[in-house]
Design a protein around this motif. Structure first.
Motif, PDB file in Angstrom:
ATOM      1  N   GLN A 104      -7.515  28.369   5.919  1.00  0.00           N
ATOM      2  CA  GLN A 104      -8.202  28.544   7.205  1.00  0.00           C
ATOM      3  C   GLN A 104      -9.600  29.107   7.004  1.00  0.00           C
ATOM      4  OE1 GLN A 104      -5.508  30.920   9.723  1.00  0.00           O
ATOM      5  NE2 GLN A 104      -5.483  29.164  11.092  1.00  0.00           N
ATOM      6  N   THR A 141      -5.870  30.336  23.601  1.00  0.00           N
ATOM      7  CA  THR A 141      -6.363  30.393  22.226  1.00  0.00           C
ATOM      8  C   THR A 141      -7.858  30.100  22.232  1.00  0.00           C
ATOM      9  OG1 THR A 141      -6.105  29.520  19.978  1.00  0.00           O
ATOM     10  CG2 THR A 141      -5.801  27.963  21.787  1.00  0.00           C
ATOM     11  N   ARG A 168      -6.331  23.483  16.552  1.00  0.00           N
ATOM     12  CA  ARG A 168      -5.442  24.374  15.805  1.00  0.00           C
ATOM     13  C   ARG A 168      -4.328  23.569  15.135  1.00  0.00           C
ATOM     14  NH1 ARG A 168      -9.115  26.581  17.257  1.00  0.00           N
ATOM     15  NH2 ARG A 168      -9.604  25.761  15.205  1.00  0.00           N
TER      16      ARG A 168
END
Length: 230
Positions: A44, A200, A24
């Protein structure tokens, strides 16, 4: 839990050690580098699309991710990406490969306790060299009877692992952070699976439906495994 469990397998990334946060952070740096071309959200999206196109060709891991960064940069800039920017992306990939291994809180104590009575296995996917490096850096290899690095985690991959361990599926327990890769395929072949979410999760590993199965447990911390099995 039945007393018939003979082998307990652990996923590696985000189950034994922190992994996804490095990806990330790299995504953030990539999108900041090309912010003049498109928004963060679109960046993204385009990067993820590139990763999905490359997945059948390159597989999982940091090196395939780095190649996707470079290819996405070429596409986003319409072939105008500079050599300096490409060098920066390569350096970013190398930085990820050389990052320290940060263990998940309490995981070594869990492995130490379980290894005294159970045969433990690492069942992970990704780049063999990188996973071996992380396992060596982690200091956890001594707790495991077998290390399996798979190209993917489909039911047939787990069936091969179970056969290699010379056990039946109902004697196998998988522990991991991904419902898609660590849980559902194992349940499909008749094994047991514990899910320990990480804060995450890569969008490719996310599923929409709730898992309901007699062989499934949702845990909040690895220490709960010991409470259940010991």
């Amino acid at each position: 839990m039945p007393s018939s469990i003979k082998s307990i397998a652990f996923d590696a990334d985000d189950t034994l050690w922190v992994n996804e946060t490095f990806f990330r952070d790299a995504e953030d740096q990539f999108c900041a580098l090309f912010k003049d071309y498109l928004s963060y959200e679109e960046c993204q999206k385009r990067l993820f699309e590139m990763e999905m196109r490359n997945l059948p060709r390159y597989g999982y891991g940091i090196k395939p991710f780095t190649l996707s960064l470079i290819e996405a940069a070429i596409e986003i800039t319409d072939n105008r990406v500079s050599i300096a920017q490409v060098s920066e992306l390569i350096a970013l990939g190398k930085e990820m490969l050389e990052a320290p291994v940060v263990l998940i809180d309490g995981i070594e104590e869990v492995l130490y306790t379980l290894s005294r009575k159970h045969k433990l296995v690492v069942a992970t996917k990704g780049d063999l060299l990188d996973q071996e490096r992380k396992l060596d850096k982690s200091g956890l290899a001594k707790y495991f009877h077998h290390i399996e690095v798979m190209s993917d985690k489909q039911p047939e991959n787990y069936t091969k692992l179970v056969n290699h361990l010379d056990i039946a599926p109902q004697e196998f327990l998988m522990i991991g952070n991904s419902l898609k890769s660590d849980i559902l395929p194992v349940l499909e072949i008749g094994g047991y699976a514990f899910h320990i979410p990480f804060h995450t999760t890569w969008i490719h590993e996310q599923i929409a439906d709730e898992v309901k199965h007699a062989n499934f447990k949702e845990l909040s911390h690895a220490s709960e495994i010991v409470d259940i099995l010991e």
